[in-house]
Design an enzyme around this catalytic site. Sequence first.
Site, PDB file in Angstrom:
ATOM      1  N   GLU A  70       0.707  -1.129  -0.128  1.00  0.00           N
ATOM      2  CA  GLU A  70       0.102  -0.140   0.142  1.00  0.00           C
ATOM      3  C   GLU A  70       0.842   1.295  -0.106  1.00  0.00           C
ATOM      4  OE1 GLU A  70      -3.618   2.252   2.448  1.00  0.00           O
ATOM      5  OE2 GLU A  70      -2.180   0.669   3.463  1.00  0.00           O
ATOM      6  N   ASP A 118       4.974   4.815   3.713  1.00  0.00           N
ATOM      7  CA  ASP A 118       4.576   6.307   3.602  1.00  0.00           C
ATOM      8  C   ASP A 118       5.740   6.930   3.785  1.00  0.00           C
ATOM      9  OD1 ASP A 118       1.423   7.384   4.590  1.00  0.00           O
ATOM     10  OD2 ASP A 118       3.356   8.697   4.743  1.00  0.00           O
ATOM     11  N   ASP A 158       9.647   7.214  -0.437  1.00  0.00           N
ATOM     12  CA  ASP A 158       8.806   7.775  -1.218  1.00  0.00           C
ATOM     13  C   ASP A 158       8.205   7.066  -2.202  1.00  0.00           C
ATOM     14  OD1 ASP A 158       8.422   9.652  -4.030  1.00  0.00           O
ATOM     15  OD2 ASP A 158       8.087  10.888  -2.297  1.00  0.00           O
ATOM     16  N   ASP A 165      -3.150  12.097  -2.049  1.00  0.00           N
ATOM     17  CA  ASP A 165      -3.389  13.385  -2.143  1.00  0.00           C
ATOM     18  C   ASP A 165      -3.612  13.593  -3.303  1.00  0.00           C
ATOM     19  OD1 ASP A 165      -2.838  16.116  -2.389  1.00  0.00           O
ATOM     20  OD2 ASP A 165      -1.319  16.290  -0.716  1.00  0.00           O
ATOM     21  N   ASP A 203     -11.789   9.850  -2.329  1.00  0.00           N
ATOM     22  CA  ASP A 203     -13.501  10.369  -2.077  1.00  0.00           C
ATOM     23  C   ASP A 203     -13.223  11.847  -2.872  1.00  0.00           C
ATOM     24  OD1 ASP A 203     -11.316  11.641  -0.691  1.00  0.00           O
ATOM     25  OD2 ASP A 203     -12.907  12.658   0.857  1.00  0.00           O
ATOM     26  N   THR A 247     -10.097   2.741   5.511  1.00  0.00           N
ATOM     27  CA  THR A 247      -8.864   3.406   6.236  1.00  0.00           C
ATOM     28  C   THR A 247      -9.481   4.385   7.210  1.00  0.00           C
ATOM     29  OG1 THR A 247      -9.030   5.259   4.654  1.00  0.00           O
ATOM     30  CG2 THR A 247      -7.591   3.591   3.995  1.00  0.00           C
ATOM     31  N   GLU A 248      -8.770   4.821   8.074  1.00  0.00           N
ATOM     32  CA  GLU A 248      -9.181   5.747   9.026  1.00  0.00           C
ATOM     33  C   GLU A 248      -9.886   7.069   8.295  1.00  0.00           C
ATOM     34  OE1 GLU A 248      -5.463   3.758  10.831  1.00  0.00           O
ATOM     35  OE2 GLU A 248      -6.168   4.542   8.885  1.00  0.00           O
ATOM     36  N   TYR A 249      -9.361   7.473   7.244  1.00  0.00           N
ATOM     37  CA  TYR A 249      -9.759   8.592   6.692  1.00  0.00           C
ATOM     38  C   TYR A 249     -11.184   8.245   6.028  1.00  0.00           C
ATOM     39  CZ  TYR A 249     -10.152  12.386   3.031  1.00  0.00           C
ATOM     40  OH  TYR A 249     -10.409  13.583   2.348  1.00  0.00           O
ATOM     41  N   GLU A 250     -11.366   7.081   5.354  1.00  0.00           N
ATOM     42  CA  GLU A 250     -12.584   6.644   4.683  1.00  0.00           C
ATOM     43  C   GLU A 250     -13.574   6.590   5.713  1.00  0.00           C
ATOM     44  OE1 GLU A 250     -14.131   2.614   2.322  1.00  0.00           O
ATOM     45  OE2 GLU A 250     -12.009   2.671   2.885  1.00  0.00           O
TER      46      GLU A 250
END
Length: 211
Positions: A44, A69, A96, A118, A154, A191-194
């Site tokens: 990922e 990450d 990266d 991003d 999103d 994911t946490e964001y999702e």
Amino acid sequence: MRVRKRKGAEEHLANNPHYVILNPEDAKGRWHDVFGNDRPIHIEVGSGKGGFITGMALKNPDINYIGIDIQLSVLSYALDKVLASEVPNVKLLRVDGSSLTNYFEDGEVDMMYLNFSDPWPKTKHEKRRLTYKDFLDTYKRILPEHGEIHFKTDNRGLFEYSLASFSQYGMTLRQIWLDLHASNYEGNVMTEYEEKFSNKGQVIYRVEANF
């Protein structure tokens, strides 16, 4: 999404070399040795705080996962989740996404995930988008023939851009979801964001694409 600098993050990563590969260039071509088995390797890129990679590892113990990450503090939070879950089939890298060929041999990765990258909405920043053609060149090298990418976002603009980028590159768009959480798709690991933004009613887009 930027995360506030976390005190002690670098030391936290350094103290857990079993999970955090500090010299990943040394693992190039020998990731199965690092994991101690010959199971498939999924990565990922942009793993954030680790909710997805940890959830996938718990769900699929016969697959090796690598969370990548560049943000130090973010990766330290991902390490927290890995340690708490005690998953043996996860490694973490602070590198990266543009330099993956420095750490993986051609065809060494079986599948990859891009989750809530991003969007870099300004045209002048197009080359920074993780679905830009130069990134696709890199992904194609480290994946096998007809290698597969699963992409979630999103951001409608980034999704449309990515569909076009995949298509123009000659990839096959195998499945597309314009509202993932309203579909009958089973097995989604968030994911946490999702989780945060879907709870606010934000539409989630998803595509599976093959080279």
